[in-house]
Each structure stands twice: as structure tokens, then as C-alpha cells.
Motif scaffolding. Structure first.
Motif, PDB file in Angstrom:
ATOM      1  N   MET A 141      11.790  11.085   7.013  1.00 31.98           N
ATOM      2  CA  MET A 141      11.260  10.341   8.147  1.00 31.98           C
ATOM      3  C   MET A 141       9.758  10.489   8.258  1.00 31.98           C
ATOM      4  N   GLN A 142       9.093   9.404   8.602  1.00 40.73           N
ATOM      5  CA  GLN A 142       7.637   9.451   8.734  1.00 40.73           C
ATOM      6  C   GLN A 142       7.193  10.482   9.763  1.00 40.73           C
ATOM      7  N   ARG A 143       7.956  10.579  10.843  1.00 36.63           N
ATOM      8  CA  ARG A 143       7.551  11.479  11.935  1.00 36.63           C
ATOM      9  C   ARG A 143       7.639  12.948  11.535  1.00 36.63           C
ATOM     10  N   ILE A 188       0.876  -1.174   0.000  1.00 39.40           N
ATOM     11  CA  ILE A 188       0.000   0.000   0.000  1.00 39.40           C
ATOM     12  C   ILE A 188       0.911   1.221   0.000  1.00 39.40           C
ATOM     13  N   TYR A 189       0.676   2.113  -0.924  1.00 37.42           N
ATOM     14  CA  TYR A 189       1.490   3.310  -1.064  1.00 37.42           C
ATOM     15  C   TYR A 189       0.743   4.512  -0.495  1.00 37.42           C
ATOM     16  N   TYR A 190       1.425   5.219   0.386  1.00 39.37           N
ATOM     17  CA  TYR A 190       0.854   6.375   1.056  1.00 39.37           C
ATOM     18  C   TYR A 190       1.593   7.642   0.636  1.00 39.37           C
ATOM     19  N   CYS A 191       0.841   8.708   0.423  1.00 38.96           N
ATOM     20  CA  CYS A 191       1.483   9.988   0.209  1.00 38.96           C
ATOM     21  C   CYS A 191       1.377  10.810   1.496  1.00 38.96           C
ATOM     22  N   ALA A 192       2.318  11.702   1.661  1.00 39.37           N
ATOM     23  CA  ALA A 192       2.384  12.497   2.875  1.00 39.37           C
ATOM     24  C   ALA A 192       2.869  13.897   2.556  1.00 39.37           C
ATOM     25  N   ALA A 193       2.517  14.843   3.420  1.00 35.93           N
ATOM     26  CA  ALA A 193       2.921  16.232   3.219  1.00 35.93           C
ATOM     27  C   ALA A 193       3.097  16.907   4.576  1.00 35.93           C
ATOM     28  N   THR A 194       3.928  17.908   4.573  1.00 34.77           N
ATOM     29  CA  THR A 194       4.091  18.695   5.790  1.00 34.77           C
ATOM     30  C   THR A 194       4.591  20.089   5.456  1.00 34.77           C
TER      31      THR A 194
END
Length: 125
Positions: free
Chosen positions: A108-110, A92-98
Motif C-alpha cells: 500500500m502506498q500509505r 511515471i514510475y516511482y520508487c518508495a521505501a520505508t
């Protein structure tokens, strides 16, 4: 910010897929973004990241040379093109933003505050 990942599916080994991550609001500036993946029974891992301008990218060794991350800030969308797919890319591929004042790519995920729901990529041998 809400993120919507799409583009996953079933593909044969050696094939290609392009994943998309659409953001709910403007991410023109100061939002670093990235892709992570989680295989069955495995921990979620970094795949690729891109800084807010799109001028800097980083790839995990497992996908380096086979993948390309990009973003279109005018469309509030990030992409991950994956070529020469292998069964071990199944996840499962997740996208993330910050939001960040840093110019660098975040690994890093955190470090990421916003996550999409994930899109499943299955690579058959």
C-alpha cells in the motif's frame, strides 16, 4: 532517506527496460521497498515490492511474469527489470521505501514514507 529513480525512457512495445532506485544512505536492513506507477489520468498503482532482505517479492497482476524486482543492499539500490513492455505500461514510475520491522512485502502506498521523484517510461506501439 532520499531516493533517486532512473532508467526510464522511450521503448518500443516488446522491448525491455531496467529501472534503478538509488538510496542516499544505508538501507541494508529493515527497509521494505517498492515500485509504483502513475499513467496519465490514472491513479498511482502498485507495481512490485520487495522486503528488506530481498527474499520476498510481490508483483501486480499486470506485470507478473514480465518483471523482476531486486535489490543490492551493498549498493543501496533497488531495480525493476521489465520485459515484453506494452503501451499500457506507459507511466511515471516511482520508487518508495520505508523502515519496517515486518518481514513481509508492503503493498500500500500509505505504508511507504520515502518516495523518489519518478522516472518516465513510454512504450510506443
Amino acid at each position: 532517506v532520499q531516493l533517486q529513480a532512473s532508467g526510464g525512457g522511450l521503448v518500443q512495445a516488446g522491448g525491455s527496460l531496467t529501472l534503478s532506485c538509488a538510496a542516499s544512505e544505508l538501507i541494508l536492513m529493515k527497509y521494505a521497498m517498492g515500485w509504483f506507477r502513475q499513467g496519465t489520468g490514472k491513479e498511482r498503482e502498485f507495481v512490485a515490492g520487495i522486503n528488506w532482505s530481498g527474499g520476498s517479492t510481490v508483483y501486480a497482476d499486470s506485470v507478473k511474469g514480465r518483471s523482476s524486482i531486486s535489490r543490492d543492499n551493498a549498493k543501496n539500490t533497488m531495480y525493476l527489470q521489465m520485459n515484453s513492455l506494452k503501451p499500457e505500461d506507459t507511466a511515471i514510475y516511482y520508487c518508495a521505501a520505508t523502515y519496517t520491522r515486518q518481514f513481509s512485502v508492503l503493498l500500500m502506498q500509505r505504508e511507504y514514507d520515502y518516495w523518489g521523484q519518478g522516472t518516465l517510461v513510454t512504450v510506443s506501439s
